[in-house]
Structure formats: C-alpha cells, structure tokens
Design a protein around this motif. Structure first.
Motif, PDB file in Angstrom:
ATOM      1  N   GLN E 184      28.167 -29.591   9.668  1.00  0.00           N
ATOM      2  CA  GLN E 184      29.318 -28.765  10.078  1.00  0.00           C
ATOM      3  C   GLN E 184      29.347 -27.472   9.272  1.00  0.00           C
ATOM      4  N   ASN E 185      29.215 -27.618   7.953  1.00  0.00           N
ATOM      5  CA  ASN E 185      29.210 -26.422   7.102  1.00  0.00           C
ATOM      6  C   ASN E 185      28.064 -25.483   7.461  1.00  0.00           C
ATOM      7  N   LEU E 186      26.947 -26.080   7.778  1.00  0.00           N
ATOM      8  CA  LEU E 186      25.752 -25.301   8.068  1.00  0.00           C
ATOM      9  C   LEU E 186      25.919 -24.429   9.304  1.00  0.00           C
ATOM     10  N   LEU E 188      28.718 -23.542  10.651  1.00  0.00           N
ATOM     11  CA  LEU E 188      29.764 -22.551  10.370  1.00  0.00           C
ATOM     12  C   LEU E 188      29.176 -21.378   9.582  1.00  0.00           C
ATOM     13  N   LYS E 189      28.328 -21.702   8.614  1.00  0.00           N
ATOM     14  CA  LYS E 189      27.677 -20.648   7.825  1.00  0.00           C
ATOM     15  C   LYS E 189      26.758 -19.806   8.705  1.00  0.00           C
ATOM     16  N   ALA E 190      26.041 -20.453   9.588  1.00  0.00           N
ATOM     17  CA  ALA E 190      25.117 -19.723  10.460  1.00  0.00           C
ATOM     18  C   ALA E 190      25.888 -18.802  11.415  1.00  0.00           C
ATOM     19  N   GLU E 193      26.582 -15.829   9.456  1.00  0.00           N
ATOM     20  CA  GLU E 193      25.356 -15.067   9.207  1.00  0.00           C
ATOM     21  C   GLU E 193      24.909 -14.261  10.438  1.00  0.00           C
ATOM     22  N   LEU E 194      25.146 -14.810  11.623  1.00  0.00           N
ATOM     23  CA  LEU E 194      24.835 -14.051  12.847  1.00  0.00           C
ATOM     24  C   LEU E 194      25.615 -12.741  12.859  1.00  0.00           C
TER      25      LEU E 194
ATOM     26  N   VAL F 202      38.489 -27.739   6.667  1.00  0.00           N
ATOM     27  CA  VAL F 202      37.318 -27.150   7.323  1.00  0.00           C
ATOM     28  C   VAL F 202      36.490 -28.212   8.043  1.00  0.00           C
ATOM     29  N   VAL F 203      36.232 -29.321   7.342  1.00  0.00           N
ATOM     30  CA  VAL F 203      35.382 -30.362   7.900  1.00  0.00           C
ATOM     31  C   VAL F 203      36.237 -31.364   8.675  1.00  0.00           C
ATOM     32  N   ILE F 220      19.430 -29.268   2.900  1.00  0.00           N
ATOM     33  CA  ILE F 220      18.740 -29.123   4.179  1.00  0.00           C
ATOM     34  C   ILE F 220      17.305 -29.581   3.967  1.00  0.00           C
ATOM     35  N   GLY F 233      21.546 -17.711   4.475  1.00  0.00           N
ATOM     36  CA  GLY F 233      22.675 -17.848   3.547  1.00  0.00           C
ATOM     37  C   GLY F 233      23.031 -19.315   3.306  1.00  0.00           C
ATOM     38  N   TRP F 234      22.480 -20.181   4.105  1.00  0.00           N
ATOM     39  CA  TRP F 234      22.772 -21.620   4.014  1.00  0.00           C
ATOM     40  C   TRP F 234      21.830 -22.344   3.046  1.00  0.00           C
ATOM     41  N   GLN F 239      29.318 -23.895   0.281  1.00  0.00           N
ATOM     42  CA  GLN F 239      29.479 -24.181   1.712  1.00  0.00           C
ATOM     43  C   GLN F 239      30.864 -23.704   2.168  1.00  0.00           C
ATOM     44  N   PRO F 240      31.032 -23.452   3.445  1.00  0.00           N
ATOM     45  CA  PRO F 240      32.332 -22.975   3.947  1.00  0.00           C
ATOM     46  C   PRO F 240      33.527 -23.839   3.546  1.00  0.00           C
ATOM     47  N   ASP F 241      33.316 -25.115   3.316  1.00  0.00           N
ATOM     48  CA  ASP F 241      34.465 -25.965   2.974  1.00  0.00           C
ATOM     49  C   ASP F 241      34.900 -25.800   1.522  1.00  0.00           C
ATOM     50  N   PHE F 246      25.098 -25.422  -1.068  1.00  0.00           N
ATOM     51  CA  PHE F 246      23.931 -25.596  -0.198  1.00  0.00           C
ATOM     52  C   PHE F 246      22.657 -25.682  -1.034  1.00  0.00           C
TER      53      PHE F 246
END
Ligand SMILES: [Ca+2]
Ligand SMILES: [Ca+2]
Ligand SMILES: [Ca+2]
Ligand SMILES: [Ca+2]
Ligand SMILES: [Ca+2]
Ligand SMILES: [Ca+2]
Lengths: 273, 273, 273, 273, 273, 273
Positions: E184-186, E188-190, E193-194, F202-203, F220, F233-234, F239-241, F246
């Motif tokens: 989920q975080n990944l 959201l991060k992507a 980043e886009l 967030v999650v 990852i 960036g991941w 992480q966003p949460d 990462f």
C-alpha cells in the motif's frame, strides 16, 4: 432415455455460405433466448414436474423437439461457414473491401476454436450458461417464463429473417417462426388449462393472500414524474386476478424509517466511531 | 435523473439477527429473479421505450420503485448480520452446535468481503449479471418477461416466508408479496391493453404470419413416448391467437435430410479424408 | 518462489503492426486453451502434487515456462497494436475501406481499456476464468487434460499460423508450435511412465472395478440410428485397459423405471394435485 | 431429431432422502466434467464432424446416451430432496444438531429456486456454461478432450461413491462408474483407430512439422530448480511421435530480447515521457 | 522468462488441519482482491508499461513476488485439508455435531474436484476471472487500482486473521499483512513519484481540462435528501488537483431534455404507433 | 426510496447516428469501470455505511447521480443507433464499403436482442456483473476503489472522446469528463478527511501493526532482474504512513521450506505411492 435420428427435423441448407450471418445466427443457438435455453429449460421442467400426465408429457414432447432445433441451427452455421475466408490474412482483408467486410463481421472463434463450426455461445461470443433457465416446480411460473422465451425467440428470429436474402436460410426460419408461433400459443393455452384444472389461479403462487399486506397490493406509486400512467387501464378497476382493485397513488411518501446499517463487529474493521 | 429519500419505502427491521437467513435473502437481491433484475430490466425497458405516454411512464414508475426494494433488502441483510459470529474460529463452531449450525449456513463473503453487509449476488454467492435482463423494444415480449419475473419473484418470496419466524422479517415480506401480486396483475393488464390499443396482438411479434410455414404452426409433435399430452386443451381446437388450430401429431417423422457439416478448409486441420 | 528475467524466452517482434491479428492472438492468451490456462493448470497441479520427485519437478518446469509464454504473447499483441487506428473516428472508417476493414476486425477494449495492449481474455473478449483448469491430485486424469490442452493449443496455433504472412509473427509461432509438439509428447510419455511406475493404470481412477456394474462396462448402446459405429475397432475385441471386451448393443432398451420427481413440500408451492 | 423414452436408462432411486448429498451430486450434473458437459461436447462434436460413417455415428450414439445421464442424475437429486427440511427456520437448525448439520450442507437454491429439484449448476452453485466444451473439428484433439472428461468424470464419481452409504445411490453410481470405464476405453481406442485409418497421427494437428522450429521440439527447460525431472523417461530417448528425441536442458537462458511494449498513441494517454 | 525456486517465500504450515478455514482462505487465492488478482494485474501492467526503467522494474518485482503468494496460499489450503472428513457420509455428519459443523462449512469442490487441494476460486466457489484486473497503460490510473487492491487485500486478511487461532496460519498471515502494508505504501509513494517526475498529475488522465465543461467540475449535486454532506471538507475550498474549487449544489435541476429513444427500424418490431 | 425525473441530467443528443460508436460507448455503460459499476458500487457502499452523517450522505448523493448517468448513456446509444443498417443483409455490406465498415464494427446484439437499444454489457458484449463492485464497510478501502473507478472512467472517456467528431456526443462527454474530474478530487478529499477525522489513517485497515511481522513491511524484493527500481523514491526513506522505512533487498532468498502438499485421503484417489 433418448434416441437420435440422423435426419434433421426440418431442412437447413443455405444457397451459399455467409460467414457474417453465421455469427448472427449464434444468437439463436446460445443466446439467452436461443435453442439451448428452451432445450434445457423444458428438460429440467419436465424432470422437475411432480405429476405424471398431460403436463409432463407435453413439456417432454417440446423439450425433445428443441434438442433437434439446436441440431438444425448448428448444421446451418457449419454450412454457412463453408469456404469462408477464415484463414485470410489481414492484408487480403484490407486489399479487398468484400473480404474486409466479411472478416470484420465474423466470429473469430468459429474458425480458431471450432474449425469452421458452431459454438455454444451467442452472437457476441458469450457462452450459454445455466442461469438462463428456470425450472421451479411451479408450472404457472414456469409457463410464463416459457411464453417469454418463445416470444423473444420468435422476435429475434423475425429480426434475423430480414438480415438475409438467402432462400435456404429463410426457408428454415419460416419453419422456426411457425414453431415459435405454435409454442407461444401452447404455453398460453397451458396457462389457461392450469386454471381450468384448478391447479393454479392467476397470481403465482396461489397462496398467502391473507398474509400479505393487502392494502399494498392495489396502488401503483407515481415515482417517475408525470402521471401519464394514470391513463392506463391499470389505474383503476379490477385486477386480472379478480381479487383486487387497481389504484394510482400520486405523491407517494416512504413508509419506512431511515435506511441504516447496524454497528459493526470491530474485528471486521468497518469504519465506525 | 433520479433523487433519493433516506427513508425506506417500507420498514425492514428484524426482531433479531439471523445470519443463516441473511444468506438465503441474497436470492431476492441478486438472484436471476431478484430486485436487481427487476430494477435493471425495467430501467432499460423504460429507456428503450419508443413512445412517450402511459406505457413509458408506467415502466419508469415501477423501475424507480424497484431500486428502493434493493435498498430495503440490502438494509435487512445488514441488520440480520448484526453481531453474527462472522469472526468465530472453527474451534468454537465445532464446540458449540448452535455456532456450528450458524457458521455452516452463512455466506463467508458477507463477512470477509462486505464486512457484515449485503452482496450483489444470489444465495449461492454467484454475482448478478446483465444477461439476466431483457429490454427488446417490443413491449409485449418484454411484459411477458416481466410477468415471469414477478411470478418467480413472488414464488421465491413465498418460499422464503416459511423459512423464518421473525416477525420483523415477515412484516417486510408481507409487503413484498403484496407488491409482487400487484405487479403480476399490472403486467398482465398491460398485455391486455397493448392488444386493446392495437399495438400488439397475441403472438410476438405481430408479423410474418404470411411468410412462416403455416402448416407447422399447428402440430404438437409426440416426441416423448406416451400420448397423455393429447388429453390437454392444446391438442385440438383454436389457439389463443384466434388464427390457428391445435393438432397433435403422433409418430412424427423428420422432414429434413441428413445432418452433415460440409468439407472443411484444409488450413483449419479438421479431420477429413 | 519465482524470479523474472527481463528477456523473453523467444523473440516476439512483428515486421509491422496488425491490429486485426492482435485480436485473433488473444485466443492464445486468454482462451480456454491459451497460455493462461496452461500456466495456471500446471501451477495448481504442481502445488497439488503429493509426491516429491520427477513428476512434481516436471510439472513445475513446464508451468514456469508457460508464464513466459503469456509474456511473449502479451508483448506481441502490444507490438501488433502500435500505431493502430484505435482512435480513428467512424467517418474515417467509412471513408477508407482499409481503415474500415481494420476497425471492423479490432477488439475495442484493447484500445479503450488496455490503451493499446493485451487483455486477459480470448478473441471474443471473454475473460479467462478459473473453471478452465483442473488440478485434481490424480496425475493420470490431469495428464490427459494436459494432452488435450496442448493438442488444442497447437491446433489453434496452426490455424492462426495461416492467418498471417508477417515473418516476425510466424517466427514466434514456429517456436510455439515446436513447444506444443514437445509438450504433447511429454504428457503422453508421462502417462506411460505413470503406468510403468505402477502408480496408475489405464482407467482413471485405478479402483472400484469390483464394485462397478461390470456388465455395463462393455456395451456401446446404439442410440443414434444407423449402426456404422459397429464397423469401428471399438465394437468388439479387448478394451485398451486389458480388463474388458467391447460389444455393440443394437436396439437397446431402458433399464430403469419411469423418471418421476417425488411429491413436493407444500411450502415450496410446486404445482401438485 | 431426437425422441424420448419416459423410462430411465438405469434406475435412480435412493433408499432415503439426503439433501446434503443432493448438493454434492450437482457436481455430476453441471460441473466442468459433469453430464451436461459430455452431453453438449459430444453433440457439438457430432454435428461438427465432417465425415459420415463410424466416427460420427459413434459420437452421436454416446452423445445421445449422455442426455439420459443428465436425466438420471436430475431425477436422483429430486428424490434425495424429498421431504428435506428446506423450509426449516434457523431456530430449528440451531436447536437440533441434525437439522443444523443438514441445513449447513444444503444448496439453498435447490429449495428457493428449483422447489426441491436439480439445478443446471455444480456443487458450489456455479452454472454450467458453454466454455466447458470443445468441438474443434479435429477428432484427435477432441478425443483427447473426451478421454480427459471421462477420466475426471469417473474420478469424481469414485470420490462421491465414498460419500454415501445409501444402497440406491450406490447402485446408480456403479452403473455410472462402469459407463465411464467403457467411455475412457472407447475414446482411447478411437484415438488408436484414427492413427490406423491414417486420418491423424500422434501430435495434433498432423502438420507443420517442417515449418516449426525443430530444435525447440526436443528440450525440456529446467526452469524450476532441482533436476529430479531428469530422472523421467521424458529426459532422453524417442518421443511418442517417433519423430523427435527428448532432451533435458539445464541452465536454460532466454533466447529473446527485452520484453518491451512500443510507444503509445498519445490519444490513449498511456504514461510515457 | 521466469524461474521457480521450490522453497516458499515464507512458511505456510498450520498446526493442524481446519477444512472450514480452508474454504475461507480461498478468498485470498481467487477472490476479486486475492493473490491471483494482484499477480495477473501486475504482470499485465508490467508488460503493458511503455517506459523501461524504475517503474517497469518495480511492477515486475512485485508481480513476480505475488506468484509466490498464490503458491503459499495454495500450499496452506492443501495442508489445512489434510485428513479432512471430505469423504464422510451424511449420516456421520448428522450423528456427530463436530463432523456436522465441519462438513457444513466446507467447500465440496475442494474434495470432489481438487482431491483435497486448492481451487482457482473464491470462498463462495466462484472462479477467478480476467475482468478482475486492469492494465490500462496509464500508470496513475493503474497505481490507484493497485492501492485499492492492496487495501482490500489487507482488510480481508485482517478479517481472516481473527477467524483462526492456529499459530501456524497466523504466522503466515502476519507476513501477508506486512507485505500488504508495504505494498500500500509503495503504490502511494509511486503515485507521488509520477507527479514529481512530471509524468502524471492528480487527475487521470492529465488532459482535456480545457475541453471539459469546467462549470460542472465543481458542484456536488444534493440528490439524496439531507444536506449533511455539506459539512464535509469537499463542500467548499480548493480541490486536491489545485485547479478547481468545491461547491455543494442544493436543489439541483436536470439540465437535459426528456429522455427519449428514437423511432425504431420497422424490421426490428419494436412497439411503436 | 428513489424518485425519477424524466429529464436527463445533461443533454445526450448526437448530431447523427453512428452505430459503430454505439458499440464502443457500451464500455461506459456496462464495462468494469462504466456507469453501472459506479452506480451499484456507491449504492451498496451507502447502504453498508455504518455512520449517519456527511460520509453516508455524500456517498448517496453521488450514487443517485450515477443512476442518471446510466440513463444518459443508454439514451445516447439508442439515438446513435437510429436508422442503423441493423437489418442489412451481408450482400449489401459486401457491395458497399461504407455499409461493410459499419456492419463490421457493430454489436449484433444491439439489433437482435435490444431492437436498436443499449445493453447492460461492455464494448465486447460481456455483461456487467456484481463482482465488479466492492462495498466493504471500510470507507478508506472503498474510497481508494472509488478513486480508481473514477480514474479509469475518465481515462476511458478521454479515449472515447477522440474516437468521434460528433459535436453532440462530444458535448455530453465534456460533461462526463468534468464530473469524473470532480469525483476523483472528491474521493481523494474524502480520503484526507477520514484521516483528519481520526476515523482511518494511511494503511487499510488501521490495525494489527503490532501483530504483523514488521521486518517484512519494509523491503522490496528484487525478484525481477535489473535493479532500476532501486532508483525510485520507494527504495529508501520513510513510507507514506510515517511508521516504516523503505528498503530494497537485492538477491532475496526464500524464507520458507519446500512447497509440499500433504499425503492424501486414499478415498480421493490422488496419485501417491
Ligand atoms: Ca409517473
Ligand atoms: Ca408424448
Ligand atoms: Ca448408431
Ligand atoms: Ca527442474
Ligand atoms: Ca444529500
Ligand atoms: Ca528488479
């Protein structure tokens, strides 16, 4: 138990191939109101019929005929595909408008999957499935479904009748149209007879009239603006069942309370505060 | 365009939760003859209706009502699931026969997917789909399908009426039964009115009678052994359309030639010699 | 656990785009006998295999290869769609026969849904689904299903081989044809080996021969008129399993009693008197 | 054209009702390898067969028999449901462990939809559909599919044989087991005969061997770690088709280039820079 | 091209069998948000990605991991079914409340079809299908779908976490929960980043803002009675895209004319006067 | 309860018929991200919402609007089909390239089944179904699904915007694009607000962080060769949460043991020695 005769119930010979039409005819094989539907619907109704005698025999007579209709249509589709440009490459299709028109209108699976034959699917290639049919054990409910199936079957056949000028195809469709006429009349007659025989009445099922909220069995709620529907014979007077009157309710208001789901089990993590 | 009122058309409040029954009620939401079907069938029929006036308004009145029926059933299902042992572990189910009986009869997706709520699916968890409905543009064909839908809807509701003794559930079902009674009568009346108005007759479509093979519109073929069907009112006399006579054909023989697919395109590699 | 190499198992580069063919190729991706089927069928068979060793390893070797075949086909479809007139308006299609032929033969979802890419669906746009595959735990039954899958896969590939004259596409299909040849031989060999290893015999499952009604394991019932089938090697002599003889039964008669459903529960409102 | 005999091919009479088992038996009616599948698969294969004679007659003989098997199973299911606690309320199920166990294992649609009868669906209530069958026009490919269907059919029947101790049910299953034994042998024999007759060989289709990349028709790629598969008879020696040798390729490397989709049409708004 | 390692990404060993739970776990294999969905969704997105580099590699990294998650779940299901009373007869189920509770909660196809193994289906036995996934070529749209898939995946896993007390099962689910958190975080991060990379912005697609009717991009229409929604942050102020303001439109009126279908083609036999 | 206004929310009048485009527009009615999906998804989410107030009202406001969008699209499709050569015979199609191009691109069921009207299906004729939607009770998970639905909806609308040059069609699509812009912003804003209100974080779900294996929520795994993803960036940082970091794990190794299914129940006849 069943037996098979190698001859078709009625002839199914086109004057010439027409692969575009072969795709359209799939609707009558595997569509929601195609021959696979009436075959399976009547077979399951016959097997699920609880009374020996005229109803069960009638259902099985017609069911058995319908298997033969799938056979006629399947044979016709294979013949319409004879010599079709199934294996033509795209370059040929774009070079020759006739080939292009034909390829554009074909069902690719009739060639790739069935080798130039019919599929148990409709004119958009969607497979026939068992949720198309009903065999509830209640003959009145089922016969209404049968009238609907034959009505849509004849309607689709009539539409398809105008999409070809092949005399061989039209000859077969003239037979199908006639059978669909008969079968519509037949199920309508059988509906009458269920009433005459005292087995069912008008409303399905013939029960629970004392339990249901009678006051709500009479009023059409005007929930789409405009009251033109009030001009219909259904806005007042007796209902077909002879038990109720029709009424048209203008400005209807809800009778229930707020629509609200209950507090959730916390382990299900529904949003709640 | 549509508007929504937060109150339910009729109350949908069970006396107590019953997750086993919540699964069964899914049939009336997302089954082939459930409320999603009549909602979508009537909406598409209304939008596809080619004439302004009483028929179109009637169809849209009932269609709009049916959306509210999905709402009632959906609310009832959520309430029946309140506090259900959705998150019980198997050990509890096997230790306590009551929990075991409840868990065995539940729909696991009502918990796992919907968090204790309703699903757009039937009592076996199969999703509602668009092939359940028909909106052909021919009102007679469609109204027959509507009678069938309301007949099976009321039949299933009647069956479900006996599967609960919860007074709140039964109260809602009494309303549903009444509406299904009305709607059956309504579509039957509308079928009559199409004829009175000269828009349609008995057979769908009211056309191609001169083209179809008239001799085959009269005979029921005795293809299932036993001729009990000959005892029915459909074995002789006039057909409901007033145009044809009924006849029962004993020992029917095929009229067509051998069923045979044509020689294949060699590039399709059908077996051939 | 799996790993991925960014290079394709074999090259998948068309000489030029061909969006009509891109639709047809979908059959090999998401059809009943496409690469998604063999991928998932072999994966589930491998995971469901109860014995470590050569069979399990073989199944997983081939399963893992097949994921790469979906990748090759998916890449090929995207390349065949490059620069396709996906966004052409109808006026262009009707003004230019070439564009018309192309648009008529395209899959609209490849553009609208996948943005010019492949779909997990067949050549009629029907999605791949899990009922296409089987992993029963019985290797003989499953290997027969695998032979059938590879046979239909190679047959469809061979048909598609003739529907293109693009040398790049044909080059990839030559690889696919070869792999399908190997895989047919492989599963046939594995069927032999199950017997050699004493794990299974000819009939699936290798059990219950003493319980089954042996007298009915020998006779082909002549239920379709004409007895040409009597000329086949299956009409007499030993059966492949070495346990039974073949026989052809002319004029077969039913062995059971009347087909009849029992009296219904009155609360289900089946028609009954 | 077909005819129907009211007697069952073989008796289908349970000693006593068993609604839990009635749900399980649905697998043999409407499952992927149930009787509806073999019925429709063989019918479409027969209609799609391009040669008159022994193969076509054989296929139609068996196809016609299979319709009668659906009839036997459908009748059995209705009888197993006789007097079932279909309309029992949940309170009864939770009060009585026997009723609880029965209700938990029942198919609710057999009561609500079919009024105590069979459904055209499998043991999870999923409807039979036309993508289950294949009739490709290539008899070798189709007969392999038929062997697989009969093998899985007998396997499932054997599993179900142990899930009941009802002598009436077991008696019918003994007949079904025997027919599935015969039919497996039959299609295996027919595969041999296609070769003897010179119509097909081992690999489907018997074509394109000169065109396919021969070097890739021999090597099993070791893509799942561990080389136990090398111990199999498929790792070396001649392949069943007599044309190829087997080989096992350790450390296989991809032969293609990078998997890469082409630049998109800007009007499709794929992400691209 | 792919490779397979025989070891699982993470251990999947239950303390003891639990066939009731084995049915529920099917939701995580073949449900709309199960592991087959993320596997196929990410694979098709990776193959459909138009840019080499970090996005494509990321997608393929995660896609390849997800195949291994299907493997873990499939193995767990087979182990949970070990020694299950799959072949118990109904009499045993009704005699023993424990067996009754277990049988009522089992998936019959796990025994009859898969021989005690996993199915490519969800917890109601409905097969996984290709319409569950999307790979549009637009990475922002697809990453939003990925966030949704991982969110529902973790939600369902969390619900299932409470339905077992088996330490082995819980251990595996703890791994799955963690991966779903990361994923989920990944995504959201992507998504961020886009935007940072200038490839996409907030709204999908980042185009046609000058063409769309800007005045209708701001007002929420109050079409459900009650204006509580006016209390939300979405009723006024800037929208997340920084281009628009929010507004709440009370008493909205339709902007279009009457909904009306045109006169029909007479050959289609729509009802018309 | 719902009410209906006969006027459309926005005008839906094409300049002229275009039956090829009428097929493509079906994607916006009955596709996975079409108007039937958002209608049903929001209705079930609203009914399943456990809290009265701004969220529930917002969901029901938008849900009710979406029914009207199905109505607009359905009306547009019927108008685009006016006077279409639906009943043209193949000879006309092959004689006239314009008719050929049109017929090749049409949906045959729009004529045969719907009499020149819309279908509850997508642009490949596949019916809408209930597995397309989700209403989990968790608003954060559902709102992510809603963003995804609106994103794909606007993306498909934008693609379709370029496939027509009809000013009437484009005018309606400009409205749809604007609403999809608003709705994307709206659900994104609602996601923020759930966090501001302390209902979700967030999650999804905001729970089980102490139970899950925290060490596996950060890395990852580089399972697709090439480490370009490490440039994102991941690959490091928070992480966003705000709870996790990462990391990118090169050369990952499996953590579990061999994947192995257990010994089978002998009565299931799995292959085993
Ligand atoms: Ca009105
Ligand atoms: Ca008879
Ligand atoms: Ca014969
Ligand atoms: Ca290996
Ligand atoms: Ca409001
Ligand atoms: Ca990587």
């Amino acid at each position: 138990m069943f037996r098979h005769n190698r001859r078709l119930q009625f002839e199914a010979k086109p004057e010439k191939p027409d692969p575009v039409y072969a795709r359209k005819l799939q609707e009558l094989i595997g569509g929601a109101f195609g021959e696979m539907t009436v075959t399976m619907q009547y077979l399951f109704q016959g097997w699920n019929c609880r009374m020996p005698g005229k109803y069960k025999d009638l259902i099985m007579d017609i069911a058995t005929e319908e298997i033969g209709h799938v056979e006629m249509l399947a044979t016709m589709v294979a013949r319409l595909l004879e010599g079709a440009p199934s294996t033509a490459v795209t370059k040929m299709a774009t070079a020759d408008p006739v080939v292009g028109a034909v390829l554009g209108g074909m069902d690719p699976q009739q060639a790739i999957v069935a080798g130039g034959g019919p599929l148990p699917a409709d004119s958009n290639g969607y497979p026939w499935n068992g949720r198309y049919i009903v065999a509830s054990g209640n003959l009145l409910a089922d016969f209404h479904a049968n009238v609907a199936a034959e009505a849509h079957g004849r309607l689709q056949t009539a539409r398809l009748y105008h999409m070809t000028d092949d005399r061989g195809v039209k000859d077969m469709l003239k037979f199908n149209l006639a059978r669909d006429t008969l079968h519509q009349n037949l199920w309508l007659k059988a509906i009458e007879e269920l009433r005459t025989d005292g087995l069912e009445d008008v409303v399905v099922p013939d029960a629970l009239f004392d339990e249901e909220h009678a006051e709500h069995a009479e009023t059409i709620w005007d929930l789409s603006d405009g009251a033109e529907a009030q001009a219909g014979g259904w806005a007042s007077g007796p209902q077909p069942d002879g038990r109720h009157q029709f009424a048209y309710l203008l400005n209807p208001e809800p009778l229930g309370d707020l629509a609200m789901a209950p507090p959730p089990d916390p382990k299900l993590y529904d949003t709640y505060d």
